[in-house]
Scaffold this active site. Structure first.
Site, short mmCIF file in Angstrom:
data_model
loop_
_atom_site.label_atom_id
_atom_site.label_comp_id
_atom_site.label_asym_id
_atom_site.label_seq_id
_atom_site.Cartn_x
_atom_site.Cartn_y
_atom_site.Cartn_z
CG PHE A 155 -0.33 0.40 2.52
CD1 PHE A 155 -0.41 1.70 2.97
CD2 PHE A 155 0.31 -0.53 3.31
CE1 PHE A 155 0.14 2.07 4.19
CE2 PHE A 155 0.86 -0.18 4.53
CZ PHE A 155 0.78 1.13 4.97
CE LYS A 156 3.96 1.21 5.30
NZ LYS A 156 4.92 0.89 6.36
CG ASP A 157 4.13 0.55 -4.37
OD1 ASP A 157 5.33 0.83 -4.22
OD2 ASP A 157 3.73 -0.60 -4.60
CB THR A 159 8.12 2.46 4.82
OG1 THR A 159 6.81 2.61 5.37
CG2 THR A 159 8.69 3.83 4.53
CB ALA A 193 6.63 5.70 -1.59
#
Length: 429
Positions: free
Chosen positions: A106-108, A139, A111
């Site tokens: 999900f951190k795509d 992350t 970021a």
């Protein structure tokens, strides 16, 4: 739009200043001065918008012209160039799959938005930036991929040795170029503490242009609000009443983003803060006492955080009121054994494959809906293959590979958990 510190002792900052600094001088976290409710027409027509169109509507008020609208639209289109599908698992229980980006987590979303926003500002100023980030797993890989090869930006990633999966480690340690990975002899909390100290160190601030890519950076967190809107847009209209969203939680940036989405007007009735054995926030919700603890290693390692930074933002959103927070959020925590059983049972009943983090979110949603009416979405935050050794034992099926690292060489340095070592490394670098 201006941004203030949760500690209330720093000057207001612009969007650019907030994301370039990462942390305010008073060791608080930046928050938007206002969270404007989106128009009724947007919610009425939300089914007709694409993911990037929703993203632009959500983010534009927070950028407020500091990035020209045409460029902001391009940034969001590049950020959200993959699908985020809502998948029915059981009647009235849906999985929002956040793992279809380049690093399968999900951190795509956050970021990639942060990388492109920082690139825009650094090109205008022609100043070189050093992005400093601590990671408990996902992350680091998302930041490494998001910033890889970006001009004028170096990235330094701190991760706890032996406490993340092989897949996660390879994603952030095999790139090289402008990406440096430091394998810290300690926990994620040690890594996060060192990063925070760096942003408060006067000598480092004077010598380097440091910024953060953790969810402590407001531009990492705000874009995560987008997929809550997109998830609701995909759920059938007749199931949008009494909607509950279950968030597997570590540093609580994802849940904070969901709370911001709710203040923007998204009709979410209740949130679930679901943790593993690192249950600092669920205990706070139960007892009204916040007690930071040393993190414990679990199979859902991206949530192995004992003193989550974004709890400050959660408190701030509720003006410090435990009673008000508890009325909107219920906390749960689950053991590794319960997590494994959930992966096994859900697959046997539905053929749906959970990763350990999504399994924790599913467990919380199932428990909550057992006693209350409603429909629910849980966030599936990482691709199951990233935790194949754990998942395959429970489903008795070999997962097809999504990426191979067989020909890539690990490039990382074993590192002390002492801040002085990090400071010396950064100054020398």
């Amino acid at each position: 739009m201006k941004y203030y510190s949760t500690n209330g002792k720093s000057s207001l900052a612009s969007f650019k200043e907030a994301i370039l600094k990462g942390l305010p001088d008073d060791n608080g976290l930046y928050m938007p001065q206002e969270i404007p409710e989106l128009t009724s027409s947007f919610f009425r027509d939300i089914d007709n918008y694409s993911l990037p169109e929703i993203g632009y509507k959500v983010i534009q008020p927070f950028v407020d012209g500091e990035i020209p609208d045409s460029i902001l639209k391009s940034i969001i289109e590049e950020t959200l160039n993959f699908e985020i599908p809502l998948v029915k698992v059981f009647d009235d229980i849906y999985s929002l799959e956040l793992f279809h980006g380049p690093t399968f987590a999900f951190k795509d979303v956050g970021a990639r938005f942060l990388a492109r926003s920082l690139s825009y500002f650094s090109k205008k100023s022609e100043q070189k930036l050093t992005v400093l980030v601590a990671t408990s797993g996902d992350t680091g890989s998302a930041v490494a991929q998001g910033f890889y090869g970006v001009p004028n930006i170096d990235v330094v990633i701190l991760f706890p040795s032996g406490k993340i999966s092989y897949f996660q480690e390879q994603q952030m340690t095999t790139l090289g170029k402008n990406i440096t990975a430091l394998e810290v002899n300690g926990t994620f909390d040690d890594c996060q503490r060192m990063v925070k100290q760096a942003f408060l160190d006067k000598e480092l601030i004077e010598e380097m242009n440091l910024t953060s890519a953790n969810s402590i950076n407001i531009a990492r967190l705000l874009p995560q609000s987008i997929y809550y809107f997109y998830g609701v847009a995909q759920i059938p209209k007749d199931k949008r009443q009494q909607l509950v969203v279950s968030v597997p939680s570590g540093n609580y940036g994802n849940l904070s983003a969901g709370l911001i989405a709710r203040q923007l007007g998204l009709p979410i009735q209740h949130f679930l803060a679901c943790s593993n054995a690192n249950d600092t926030v669920p205990k706070y919700l139960e007892t009204a006492e916040y007690k930071a603890q040393s993190s414990v290693q679990t199979i859902s390692n991206a949530m192995d955080v004992g003193d989550p930074s974004n709890f400050q933002r959660m408190l701030n959103l509720y003006s410090g009121s435990h009673e008000n927070m508890k009325s909107d959020i219920t906390g749960y925590s689950y053991s590794d054994r319960e997590t494994r059983e959930a992966i096994h049972q859900v697959f046997n009943k539905t053929s749906y494959v959970l990763d350990p983090h999504g399994a924790v979110g599913f467990l919380g949603l199932k428990e909550y809906l057992t006693n209350k009416a409603g429909k629910g979405i849980f966030l599936e935050t990482a691709h199951p293959y990233k935790f194949k050794e754990i998942v395959e034992k429970e489903i008795n099926i070999e997962l097809p590979p999504v990426l191979s690292f067989d020909e890539l060489q690990k490039k990382s340095s074993s590192f002390s958990s002492k801040f002085e070592a990090l400071k010396a490394f950064l100054l020398e670098k």
